[in-house]
Structure formats: C-alpha cells, structure tokens
Design a protein around this motif. Structure first.
Motif, mmCIF file in Angstrom:
data_model
loop_
_atom_site.group_PDB
_atom_site.id
_atom_site.type_symbol
_atom_site.label_atom_id
_atom_site.label_comp_id
_atom_site.label_asym_id
_atom_site.label_seq_id
_atom_site.Cartn_x
_atom_site.Cartn_y
_atom_site.Cartn_z
ATOM 1 N N SER A 58 0.396 -1.551 0.144
ATOM 2 C CA SER A 58 -0.306 -0.280 -0.158
ATOM 3 C C SER A 58 0.816 1.015 0.414
ATOM 4 O O SER A 58 0.444 2.262 -0.341
ATOM 5 C CB SER A 58 -1.143 0.151 1.010
ATOM 6 N N ASN A 59 1.815 1.295 0.573
ATOM 7 C CA ASN A 59 3.019 2.363 0.681
ATOM 8 C C ASN A 59 3.998 2.285 1.347
ATOM 9 O O ASN A 59 4.561 0.782 1.449
ATOM 10 C CB ASN A 59 2.275 3.947 1.575
ATOM 11 N N GLY A 60 4.818 2.914 1.241
ATOM 12 C CA GLY A 60 6.970 3.059 1.526
ATOM 13 C C GLY A 60 5.879 2.305 3.494
ATOM 14 O O GLY A 60 7.195 1.889 4.001
ATOM 15 N N LEU A 61 6.033 3.164 4.031
ATOM 16 C CA LEU A 61 5.296 2.876 5.835
ATOM 17 C C LEU A 61 5.241 1.564 5.688
ATOM 18 O O LEU A 61 5.813 0.703 6.711
ATOM 19 C CB LEU A 61 4.471 4.214 6.438
ATOM 20 N N ASP A 62 3.960 1.538 4.872
ATOM 21 C CA ASP A 62 3.323 -0.697 5.665
ATOM 22 C C ASP A 62 4.311 -1.334 5.057
ATOM 23 O O ASP A 62 4.347 -2.507 5.189
ATOM 24 C CB ASP A 62 1.837 0.129 4.259
ATOM 25 N N THR A 89 17.445 10.170 9.793
ATOM 26 C CA THR A 89 16.233 9.735 8.501
ATOM 27 C C THR A 89 14.654 10.234 8.763
ATOM 28 O O THR A 89 14.384 11.227 9.527
ATOM 29 C CB THR A 89 15.332 8.159 8.922
ATOM 30 N N TYR A 90 14.084 9.740 7.836
ATOM 31 C CA TYR A 90 11.947 10.039 7.756
ATOM 32 C C TYR A 90 11.455 9.448 8.747
ATOM 33 O O TYR A 90 11.908 8.812 8.752
ATOM 34 C CB TYR A 90 11.705 10.484 6.452
ATOM 35 N N ILE A 91 10.770 10.216 9.318
ATOM 36 C CA ILE A 91 10.523 9.243 10.323
ATOM 37 C C ILE A 91 9.276 8.310 10.231
ATOM 38 O O ILE A 91 9.367 7.276 11.061
ATOM 39 C CB ILE A 91 9.159 10.296 10.905
ATOM 40 N N ALA A 92 9.327 7.838 8.822
ATOM 41 C CA ALA A 92 8.371 6.123 8.487
ATOM 42 C C ALA A 92 9.137 5.646 8.704
ATOM 43 O O ALA A 92 8.857 4.353 9.263
ATOM 44 C CB ALA A 92 7.727 6.592 7.572
ATOM 45 N N SER A 93 10.979 5.707 8.810
ATOM 46 C CA SER A 93 11.690 4.373 9.318
ATOM 47 C C SER A 93 11.219 4.407 10.739
ATOM 48 O O SER A 93 11.568 3.007 11.356
ATOM 49 C CB SER A 93 12.707 5.398 8.644
ATOM 50 N N GLU A 160 16.790 -2.804 3.851
ATOM 51 C CA GLU A 160 16.882 -1.676 3.870
ATOM 52 C C GLU A 160 15.862 -0.392 3.617
ATOM 53 O O GLU A 160 14.632 -1.034 2.839
ATOM 54 C CB GLU A 160 17.677 -1.689 2.678
ATOM 55 N N ASP A 161 15.864 0.816 4.294
ATOM 56 C CA ASP A 161 14.363 1.279 3.600
ATOM 57 C C ASP A 161 14.920 1.929 2.497
ATOM 58 O O ASP A 161 16.300 3.185 2.122
ATOM 59 C CB ASP A 161 14.434 2.561 4.811
ATOM 60 N N ALA A 162 14.578 1.951 1.226
ATOM 61 C CA ALA A 162 15.546 2.187 0.012
ATOM 62 C C ALA A 162 13.786 3.777 -0.995
ATOM 63 O O ALA A 162 13.960 3.684 -2.227
ATOM 64 C CB ALA A 162 15.191 1.053 -0.882
ATOM 65 N N ALA A 163 13.091 3.890 -0.047
ATOM 66 C CA ALA A 163 12.149 5.117 -0.481
ATOM 67 C C ALA A 163 13.052 5.999 -1.286
ATOM 68 O O ALA A 163 12.091 6.568 -2.214
ATOM 69 C CB ALA A 163 11.343 5.226 0.729
ATOM 70 N N GLN A 164 14.013 6.415 -1.485
ATOM 71 C CA GLN A 164 14.778 7.847 -1.713
ATOM 72 C C GLN A 164 15.458 7.561 -2.798
ATOM 73 O O GLN A 164 16.181 7.752 -3.392
ATOM 74 C CB GLN A 164 15.031 8.227 -1.060
ATOM 75 N N ALA A 165 15.794 5.818 -3.113
ATOM 76 C CA ALA A 165 16.987 5.342 -3.520
ATOM 77 C C ALA A 165 16.636 4.573 -5.141
ATOM 78 O O ALA A 165 17.311 3.769 -5.183
ATOM 79 C CB ALA A 165 17.889 4.722 -3.234
ATOM 80 N N HIS A 185 10.406 -0.035 -0.056
ATOM 81 C CA HIS A 185 9.677 0.889 -1.251
ATOM 82 C C HIS A 185 8.801 1.405 -1.166
ATOM 83 O O HIS A 185 8.023 1.242 -0.719
ATOM 84 C CB HIS A 185 10.445 0.740 -2.679
ATOM 85 N N SER A 186 8.780 3.342 -1.456
ATOM 86 C CA SER A 186 8.079 3.896 -1.142
ATOM 87 C C SER A 186 7.436 4.231 -2.623
ATOM 88 O O SER A 186 8.587 4.648 -3.671
ATOM 89 C CB SER A 186 7.873 5.058 -0.315
ATOM 90 N N PHE A 187 6.683 4.687 -3.030
ATOM 91 C CA PHE A 187 6.159 4.778 -4.541
ATOM 92 C C PHE A 187 5.488 5.998 -4.414
ATOM 93 O O PHE A 187 4.337 6.300 -5.061
ATOM 94 C CB PHE A 187 5.147 3.743 -5.684
ATOM 95 N N GLY A 190 6.023 11.895 -4.930
ATOM 96 C CA GLY A 190 7.291 12.795 -5.637
ATOM 97 C C GLY A 190 8.716 12.075 -5.580
ATOM 98 O O GLY A 190 9.242 12.311 -5.757
ATOM 99 N N LYS A 191 8.539 10.776 -4.889
ATOM 100 C CA LYS A 191 10.022 9.094 -4.962
ATOM 101 C C LYS A 191 10.564 9.828 -6.950
ATOM 102 O O LYS A 191 9.167 9.888 -7.744
ATOM 103 C CB LYS A 191 9.353 8.606 -4.015
ATOM 104 N N ASN A 192 11.842 9.621 -6.668
ATOM 105 C CA ASN A 192 12.060 8.761 -8.421
ATOM 106 C C ASN A 192 11.272 8.363 -9.098
ATOM 107 O O ASN A 192 11.039 8.207 -10.513
ATOM 108 C CB ASN A 192 13.323 8.612 -8.028
HETATM 109 C C1 LIG Z 1 8.513 8.328 1.821
HETATM 110 C C2 LIG Z 1 9.773 7.663 2.876
HETATM 111 C C3 LIG Z 1 9.172 6.384 3.864
HETATM 112 C C4 LIG Z 1 7.722 6.354 3.276
HETATM 113 O O1 LIG Z 1 7.135 6.432 1.899
HETATM 114 P P1 LIG Z 1 5.192 6.445 2.023
HETATM 115 O O2 LIG Z 1 4.668 5.881 0.890
HETATM 116 O O3 LIG Z 1 5.322 8.435 2.174
HETATM 117 O O4 LIG Z 1 4.619 5.287 3.242
HETATM 118 C C5 LIG Z 1 10.077 5.697 3.945
HETATM 119 N N1 LIG Z 1 11.603 6.384 3.707
HETATM 120 C C6 LIG Z 1 12.065 7.089 3.179
HETATM 121 C C7 LIG Z 1 13.656 7.591 3.886
HETATM 122 C C8 LIG Z 1 10.629 7.910 2.639
HETATM 123 O O5 LIG Z 1 11.896 9.099 2.204
#
Ligand SMILES: *Cc1c(COP(=O)(O)O)cnc(C)c1O
Length: 369
Positions: A58-62, A89-93, A160-165, A185-187, A190-192
């Motif tokens: 569903s999203n990157g946090l999930d 890091t971003y709070i989601a991690s 890995e939290d690969a959300a930005q890479a 991974h988050s899509f 605004g991500k790449n």
């Molecule tokens: C965006 C992001 C997330 C969370 O992704 P969502 O899809 O917004 O839940 C997690 N970690 C990092 C480093 C992010 O940049």
C-alpha cells in the motif's frame, strides 16, 4: 525566473498517453485488486532491482511495517528487539520500528554521506540488538558492504529503506533493494519512481520472506477466508501498479538526468561557506534530493524565495525532537541536529532545465550573508 521545487504534472506528462491507455485497460478488465497489473509490476520491479521477488504493497511505511512483521512471524525478530537506524531519517523509518513493537536505537549519520555511520552503529550494538535498518537517504546508498560485514560479525538482520533511492546502484551494478535480506520501497508521487497515489513494495530474494510479506499484506491469508496470520490489508492498488509499470521504463533515464543536473550544480555553485552533497565512491547517487548545508539556512531559503526559487527542508525536526517521541527529548545527537538546522534541498527533478539550475546556482553565489 520562477523555479518550482517539483512539478509533478510535468514529471508525469511524458507518460500521459500510456497512462490513459492503461486506465482504459483497467476499466475494461473488471478486476480491481491484486490482478494482472500487480503481478506484472511485481515481476518487472523484481527484475529491475535484481531480486527474486517483489511484493506490491500500500505505501512505503507499510512496506517497512510488513518487513518487521514478516521477520516476527518467521521467528527472526521478537517484540522488544532493538533495531539500529540512522537518527536523521524520515520519521516513517522510525514509525515502522515502533509500530512493530521493536525498539529503535538512533545512530548518528556519517559526516560525508548523511547515511548511518558504520563505526557509530558498531558501538551501538548491545545484547538486545537484532537488526539494522539502513536508509539510502536523499538518493545515496548507505555503505552496504560495511553494513553487511557488521551484520555478519554481530549476527544482525540487515534491511533497507530504499524509499528515496530507486535505481541507485553500487559500482558492481547491484541495485538498491537487493543489498539486504529485504527492502522497503515507497512510490509516493514525489519519489524517483512515483505513482499517482499511494503505493509501495518489498523486495527480497528469500522465498520464505516474500511469502510471509505477501500473506501478511492480504489479511494473513493465502487461501481466501483461511487465515494463517493476524495480517493486514496493505495491498497495492491495481491501477497504481499499472502506472508504475509505465514509469519504471523511464526510471534509469530520469535518474541519469538528475545526475546531470547535480553535476551542473557542483560545477556552478562556488561558495566556501556551503557544503554540497558528497557522492560516495562505492555507488551512484540518484539525487532524489540535492541537499546542501549552510549555517544561515533560513536566511538563504528566504532569499531564494524572493528570487522566485522554491526550496524545501528535509527535515526541519529530527525524530528525537518530535512531540510523538517525547521520551527521546533529552537525547543529544549533535550531527543529526546540525543537519536539521542547516539542510536545504535545491530543486532537482527530471523536468528541470539547465537554465533553471544555472539560475539557482547564480542566485546562491550572490547570497550575501
Ligand atoms: C517516503 C519515505 C517513506 C515512506 O513512504 P510512504 O509511501 O510515504 O509511506 C519511508 N522512508 C523514507 C526514507 C521515505 O523517504
């Protein structure tokens, strides 16, 4: 000149015709959840990352939540276990760790890459430490070979939290998402690699891990109405999967353009009082963001705003200073705090022109402290 930080309409414009065709196909299919688009995206994204499996969520946090929950049902982690994570890091991690009943141990970042510092991580290992969550912040890979060594020596799981890479590769060609047991991974748009709504994925080459994630995302069920685990509804949206397949085909080219623009900034910004992002020699930065540091960050941002240039701060407040984590209020993490005081993200996206970057650099060079 007006320079926007990120124009998502422009980013998606080259794909509009294909996305309209995909929407039509989706409408005509009559199948809206976990269908053919999801299956195809999972296969294509796994191939792109070089992993055996990708599970759309569903999203990157999930995605990160599911990694920790899968590790728990597989007996690899237990409630109360400690997870090393970069403090900046971003709070989601961090949320993913605490929401899974695990304990984050905040580790200062490396002074050059802003990713988890491997020496500090080594010192932070205690008797309850069981895992490391490396974050590839701003589009630059963490020092994964050093982290793999540490994980091996201390018997820790590495994630890995690969959300930005998306698409960042080590020198040997291995890609973000394929450098640990499992990656989130988050899509987010605004991500790449961005969807037109919410989406995420977990990549792994461990079949058992992939199966646990896929089961947990769908109520813990493998066979409809029979539940193996107390799972979640964290499924990827079928239409987003269709859009992501289209965007994925342009990702490498877009990342290449981001790298060109970063090179332009480097060439043109000339100020001794400003720190440009360092690019580590072990891998390619994909410049999800272009973070600079300046001691008078807020004044610089206000000055650029007057010149018509939009910038952002990633991030204004570190996790340990957030109201949500009041228990960490007294922690002292000097470099993390400096980053949050001095960081400014300059506009960078596949849609910015050379002229816009010249203009931003020119204005920065003429900022009077
Ligand atoms: C965006 C992001 C997330 C969370 O992704 P969502 O899809 O917004 O839940 C997690 N970690 C990092 C480093 C992010 O940049």
């Amino acid at each position: 000149m007006q320079v926007s930080f990120l124009d998502l309409k422009a980013v998606n414009a080259p794909y509009t015709t294909e996305m309209q065709a995909a929407t039509r196909r989706f409408l005509e299919s009559g199948w809206y959840v976990l269908g053919e688009e999801t299956r195809a995206f999972e296969e294509e994204y796994a191939r792109f990352c070089g992993t055996k499996h990708a599970v759309g969520v569903s999203n990157g946090l999930d995605a990160l939540r599911l990694i920790f929950e899968a590790a728990k049902v597989l007996g690899k982690l237990a409630e109360g276990d400690e997870v090393l994570v970069p403090a900046n890091t971003y709070i989601a991690s961090i949320l993913a760790i605490t929401q899974s009943g695990l304990r984050p141990v905040l580790v200062e970042p490396d002074r050059a890459t802003y990713n988890i510092d491997v020496h500090a991580a080594t010192e932070a290992v205690g008797p309850r430490t069981r895992a490391i969550l490396a974050v590839h912040l701003y589009g630059q890979l963490a020092d994964m070979e050093a982290l793999q060594r540490l994980a091996w020596e201390q018997d820790l799981l590495l994630f890995e939290d690969a959300a930005q890479a998306h698409g960042a590769r080590l020198r040997d060609g291995r890609c973000a998402g394929n450098l640990s047991l499992a990656a989130g991974h988050s899509f987010y748009p605004g991500k790449n690699l961005g969807a037109l709504g919410e989406a995420g994925a977990v990549t792994t080459s461990d079949a058992g891990f992939a199966e646990a994630v896929a089961t947990l995302r769908n109520y813990g069920s493998q066979q409809k109405y029979y539940n193996r685990f107390q799972g979640f509804n964290m499924r990827i949206d079928e239409l987003q999967a269709a859009f992501l397949r289209i965007r994925l085909r342009g990702l490498d080219k877009e990342n290449e353009r981001r790298r060109e623009l970063a090179a332009l900034y480097r060439q043109e910004i000339k100020r001794p009082d400003l720190v440009l992002p360092h690019e580590a020699d072990y891998g390619q930065h994909v410049y999800h963001l272009f973070p600079i540091l300046h001691p008078r960050r807020d004044a610089l941002q206000a000055y650029l705003r007057k010149a018509g240039i939009q910038t952002m701060i990633h991030y204004p407040l570190p996790p340990h200073k957030q109201e949500a984590y009041a228990q960490w209020k007294e922690l002292s993490l000097p470099f993390t705090e400096q980053l949050h005081r001095e960081e400014l993200s300059l506009p960078i996206s596949p849609c910015h022109s050379d002229e816009e970057i010249h203009y931003v650099a020119h204005c920065i060079n003429h900022f009077e402290v």
